[in-house]
Design a protein around this motif. Structure first.
Motif, PDB file in Angstrom:
ATOM      1  N   ASN A  16      -4.466   6.529 -27.317  1.00 38.82           N
ATOM      2  CA  ASN A  16      -4.599   7.723 -28.621  1.00 38.82           C
ATOM      3  C   ASN A  16      -4.147   8.516 -27.900  1.00 38.82           C
ATOM      4  N   HIS A  17      -4.394   8.804 -26.521  1.00 40.55           N
ATOM      5  CA  HIS A  17      -4.016  10.548 -25.850  1.00 40.55           C
ATOM      6  C   HIS A  17      -2.758  10.406 -25.103  1.00 40.55           C
ATOM      7  N   GLY A  18      -1.762   9.235 -25.394  1.00 41.97           N
ATOM      8  CA  GLY A  18      -0.064   9.091 -24.664  1.00 41.97           C
ATOM      9  C   GLY A  18      -0.585   8.869 -23.583  1.00 41.97           C
ATOM     10  N   ILE A  19      -1.181   8.101 -22.622  1.00 41.98           N
ATOM     11  CA  ILE A  19      -1.468   7.873 -21.887  1.00 41.98           C
ATOM     12  C   ILE A  19      -1.116   6.502 -21.685  1.00 41.98           C
ATOM     13  N   ARG A  20      -0.273   5.688 -20.736  1.00 45.57           N
ATOM     14  CA  ARG A  20       0.673   4.707 -20.774  1.00 45.57           C
ATOM     15  C   ARG A  20       0.082   4.394 -19.380  1.00 45.57           C
ATOM     16  N   THR A  21      -0.572   2.786 -19.633  1.00 45.32           N
ATOM     17  CA  THR A  21      -0.503   2.093 -18.185  1.00 45.32           C
ATOM     18  C   THR A  21      -0.070   0.692 -18.465  1.00 45.32           C
ATOM     19  N   VAL A  22       0.864   0.608 -16.909  1.00 46.62           N
ATOM     20  CA  VAL A  22       1.417  -0.749 -16.676  1.00 46.62           C
ATOM     21  C   VAL A  22       0.117  -1.713 -16.245  1.00 46.62           C
ATOM     22  N   HIS A  23      -0.176  -3.085 -16.293  1.00 50.31           N
ATOM     23  CA  HIS A  23      -1.320  -3.974 -16.035  1.00 50.31           C
ATOM     24  C   HIS A  23       0.443  -4.399 -15.518  1.00 50.31           C
ATOM     25  N   SER A  24      -0.350  -5.564 -14.028  1.00 51.58           N
ATOM     26  CA  SER A  24       0.752  -5.962 -13.202  1.00 51.58           C
ATOM     27  C   SER A  24      -0.048  -6.885 -13.204  1.00 51.58           C
ATOM     28  N   ALA A  25      -0.112  -8.304 -13.261  1.00 56.07           N
ATOM     29  CA  ALA A  25      -0.601  -9.456 -12.782  1.00 56.07           C
ATOM     30  C   ALA A  25      -1.061  -9.468 -11.062  1.00 56.07           C
ATOM     31  N   SER A  26      -0.258  -9.307 -10.606  1.00 52.58           N
ATOM     32  CA  SER A  26      -0.810  -9.554  -9.377  1.00 52.58           C
ATOM     33  C   SER A  26      -0.580  -8.891  -8.731  1.00 52.58           C
ATOM     34  N   ASP A  27      -0.811  -6.499  -9.451  1.00 52.26           N
ATOM     35  CA  ASP A  27      -1.151  -5.959  -8.945  1.00 52.26           C
ATOM     36  C   ASP A  27      -2.878  -6.225  -9.495  1.00 52.26           C
ATOM     37  N   GLU A  28      -3.353  -6.525 -10.511  1.00 55.26           N
ATOM     38  CA  GLU A  28      -4.665  -6.721 -10.760  1.00 55.26           C
ATOM     39  C   GLU A  28      -5.452  -7.845  -9.587  1.00 55.26           C
ATOM     40  N   GLU A  29      -4.899  -8.833  -9.675  1.00 53.20           N
ATOM     41  CA  GLU A  29      -5.244 -10.063  -9.037  1.00 53.20           C
ATOM     42  C   GLU A  29      -5.967  -9.194  -7.437  1.00 53.20           C
ATOM     43  N   LYS A  30      -5.198  -7.924  -6.428  1.00 56.17           N
ATOM     44  CA  LYS A  30      -5.599  -7.214  -5.635  1.00 56.17           C
ATOM     45  C   LYS A  30      -6.285  -5.912  -6.099  1.00 56.17           C
ATOM     46  N   TYR A 249     -10.566  -9.610  12.594  1.00 59.22           N
ATOM     47  CA  TYR A 249     -10.492 -10.087  10.823  1.00 59.22           C
ATOM     48  C   TYR A 249     -10.855  -9.230   9.796  1.00 59.22           C
ATOM     49  N   MET A 250     -11.547  -7.753  10.389  1.00 62.97           N
ATOM     50  CA  MET A 250     -11.598  -6.753   9.088  1.00 62.97           C
ATOM     51  C   MET A 250     -10.151  -5.945   9.515  1.00 62.97           C
ATOM     52  N   THR A 251      -9.544  -5.895  10.770  1.00 61.80           N
ATOM     53  CA  THR A 251      -7.928  -5.406  11.012  1.00 61.80           C
ATOM     54  C   THR A 251      -7.326  -5.723   9.892  1.00 61.80           C
ATOM     55  N   PHE A 252      -7.349  -7.233   9.819  1.00 63.86           N
ATOM     56  CA  PHE A 252      -6.558  -8.880   9.882  1.00 63.86           C
ATOM     57  C   PHE A 252      -5.430  -8.091   8.307  1.00 63.86           C
ATOM     58  N   ILE A 253      -7.527  -8.150   7.160  1.00 58.35           N
ATOM     59  CA  ILE A 253      -7.994  -7.792   6.091  1.00 58.35           C
ATOM     60  C   ILE A 253      -7.064  -6.832   5.397  1.00 58.35           C
ATOM     61  N   ILE A 254      -7.781  -5.774   6.529  1.00 59.59           N
ATOM     62  CA  ILE A 254      -7.333  -3.836   5.558  1.00 59.59           C
ATOM     63  C   ILE A 254      -5.357  -3.891   6.430  1.00 59.59           C
ATOM     64  N   MET A 255      -5.093  -4.537   7.129  1.00 60.80           N
ATOM     65  CA  MET A 255      -3.300  -4.286   7.501  1.00 60.80           C
ATOM     66  C   MET A 255      -2.651  -5.381   6.059  1.00 60.80           C
ATOM     67  N   ALA A 256      -3.255  -6.086   5.848  1.00 61.85           N
ATOM     68  CA  ALA A 256      -2.411  -7.555   4.898  1.00 61.85           C
ATOM     69  C   ALA A 256      -3.210  -6.462   3.362  1.00 61.85           C
ATOM     70  N   GLY A 257      -3.892  -6.069   3.158  1.00 61.74           N
ATOM     71  CA  GLY A 257      -4.346  -4.877   1.594  1.00 61.74           C
ATOM     72  C   GLY A 257      -2.840  -3.884   1.888  1.00 61.74           C
ATOM     73  N   GLU A 258      -2.447  -3.137   2.534  1.00 58.59           N
ATOM     74  CA  GLU A 258      -1.953  -1.825   2.936  1.00 58.59           C
ATOM     75  C   GLU A 258      -0.818  -2.300   2.853  1.00 58.59           C
ATOM     76  N   MET A 259       0.105  -3.694   3.000  1.00 57.66           N
ATOM     77  CA  MET A 259       0.775  -3.720   3.039  1.00 57.66           C
ATOM     78  C   MET A 259       1.274  -4.671   2.547  1.00 57.66           C
ATOM     79  N   ARG A 260       0.434  -4.649   1.092  1.00 58.81           N
ATOM     80  CA  ARG A 260      -0.018  -5.473  -0.228  1.00 58.81           C
ATOM     81  C   ARG A 260       0.417  -7.134  -0.168  1.00 58.81           C
ATOM     82  N   ILE A 261      -0.285  -7.655   0.483  1.00 58.24           N
ATOM     83  CA  ILE A 261       0.391  -9.103   0.873  1.00 58.24           C
ATOM     84  C   ILE A 261      -1.214  -9.641   0.043  1.00 58.24           C
ATOM     85  N   THR A 262      -1.219 -10.476  -0.836  1.00 52.37           N
ATOM     86  CA  THR A 262      -2.389 -10.893  -1.652  1.00 52.37           C
ATOM     87  C   THR A 262      -3.365 -11.684  -0.796  1.00 52.37           C
ATOM     88  N   LEU A 263      -4.075 -11.623   0.015  1.00 49.80           N
ATOM     89  CA  LEU A 263      -4.870 -12.850   0.480  1.00 49.80           C
ATOM     90  C   LEU A 263      -6.459 -12.529   0.439  1.00 49.80           C
TER      91      LEU A 263
END
Length: 289
Positions: A16-30, A249-263
Motif C-alpha cells: 500500500n505504501h508503494g514499496i515493490r519487493t521482488v521474490h526470487s525462488a533461488s534467492d529465498e532458498e538462500k 568447513y566454516m570458511t567454505f560455507i561462508i565463501m559459498a554463501g558470498e559467491m551465491r552458491i546454493t549449499l
C-alpha cells in the motif's frame, strides 16, 4: 490492498505504501530478499556468514564492504593446520626442536590476515567476530615469539647442561601457566559462541581443551617426564587438527554463501534457542513489558 503478479521464476509484490519487493525462488532458498533499495538477508543467514547475531546497525557498511570473516578464517586455518601437524610429528617433524622453519605462520599468515579482518569487522560493527580475530591474532604473535631462537628467551634459565635454558623446569612452567590462562580466555569465548552455531562453538571448545592439553605437555617437560610430554603434545596437536578441519568447513560455507552458491550444509544453528536480535533494543524492551 496489495497487488501481486507472478511469473515462472519471480513474484513481485507492491504494498500500500508503494514499496515493490521482488521474490526470487533461488534467492529465498538462500535466505535473501530483494527490494528496490537493495538485498536483505534473514537473521539465520546473516549469522551463518558473519558469525554474529544480526543487530540493527547505523549505516550500511555490510552493503558497501566485503565480508571480512572468511579472510580471518583462512589465516587462522592455515596456521592451525600447520601448527597441529608439526605437533603430531607428521612427516618426521620434531616439535621439541622448535618451529623456526614455519615461523611465518606466527607472524604473517595468521596475524596479518586476522588483523585485516579484525579492523574491517570493527568498521562494520560486528563486535564478536572482531573480538575473535583480535584474540587469535595476538595468540599467534605472542606464541610465535617463543619460537624465535635469536631472542634467547631461555637465557636466564641456562645452565651447563642446558645452555639454551629452553629445557629448564622454570622456563617450561612459565609457558604452561601462560597456556592455562589462554585456555580460560578461549573457554570464555566458547560460552558466547553457544549463541551462534554448533560448528563455531565446537571450534572454541576444542581449542580451549587443546590449550590446556599443551599446557600439560609443558608441565611434563618441567618435571622431566618427556615421554608423557610427547603424548600430550600429540594429543593437543590432534585436537587442533580437528579445529582446523572445522574452521575450513566454516570458511567454505561462508565463501559459498558470498559467491551465491546454493549449499545447504549444516552448521547446527543455535540462534533459535535465543531471543531475536534483529530488532531495535527499544522495541525489544517494549515487548518485554
Amino acid at each position: 490492498m496489495a497487488t501481486t503478479t507472478s511469473t515462472t521464476h519471480d513474484t513481485a509484490t507492491t504494498s500500500n505504501h508503494g514499496i515493490r519487493t521482488v521474490h526470487s525462488a533461488s534467492d529465498e532458498e538462500k535466505g535473501l530478499h530483494r527490494t528496490t533499495t537493495g538485498v536483505t538477508m534473514s537473521p539465520e543467514l546473516f549469522e551463518k556468514l558473519y558469525l554474529t547475531p544480526k543487530f540493527p546497525h547505523v549505516g550500511d557498511y555490510n552493503k558497501r564492504f566485503a565480508n571480512p570473516t572468511a579472510l580471518g578464517f583462512v589465516g587462522f586455518v592455515i596456521s592451525t593446520f600447520t601448527f597441529s601437524m608439526v605437533l603430531m610429528g607428521w612427516g618426521g617433524a620434531n616439535p621439541s626442536k622448535g618451529m623456526s622453519p614455519v615461523v611465518g605462520i606466527f607472524f604473517f599468515v595468521g596475524p596479518v590476515l586476522l588483523i585485516f579482518a579484525m579492523v574491517f569487522e570493527w568498521v562494520m560493527g560486528n563486535f564478536f567476530p572482531m573480538m575473535v580475530m583480535g584474540l587469535f591474532a595476538v595468540f599467534w604473535l605472542s606464541f610465535g615469539v617463543l619460537q624465535l631462537p635469536t631472542l634467547q628467551l631461555g637465557a636466564p634459565y641456562a645452565s651447563s647442561t642446558d645452555p639454551s635454558g629452553l629445557a629448564s623446569s622454570e622456563f617450561n612452567a612459565v609457558v604452561a601457566l601462560y597456556l592455562i590462562v589462554w585456555g580460560f580466555a578461549l573457554f570464555t569465548f566458547f560460552i558466547f559462541t553457544c549463541k551462534i552455531n554448533m560448528v563455531f562453538a565446537t571450534i572454541f571448545l576444542l581449542v580451549s581443551v587443546g590449550a590446556w592439553v599443551l599446557s600439560g605437555a609443558y608441565w611434563m617437560v618441567a618435571r622431566g617426564e618427556y615421554s608423557s610430554a610427547e603424548k600430550l603434545m600429540k594429543g593437543g596437536g590432534a585436537l587442533l587438527f580437528v579445529v582446523a578441519l572445522l574452521g575450513w568447513y566454516m570458511t567454505f560455507i561462508i565463501m559459498a554463501g558470498e559467491m551465491r552458491i546454493t549449499l545447504n550444509l549444516p552448521v547446527g544453528d543455535l540462534t533459535h534457542f535465543w531471543p531475536r536480535t534483529d530488532v531495535d533494543l527499544e522495541v525489544a524492551e517494549q515487548k518485554d513489558r
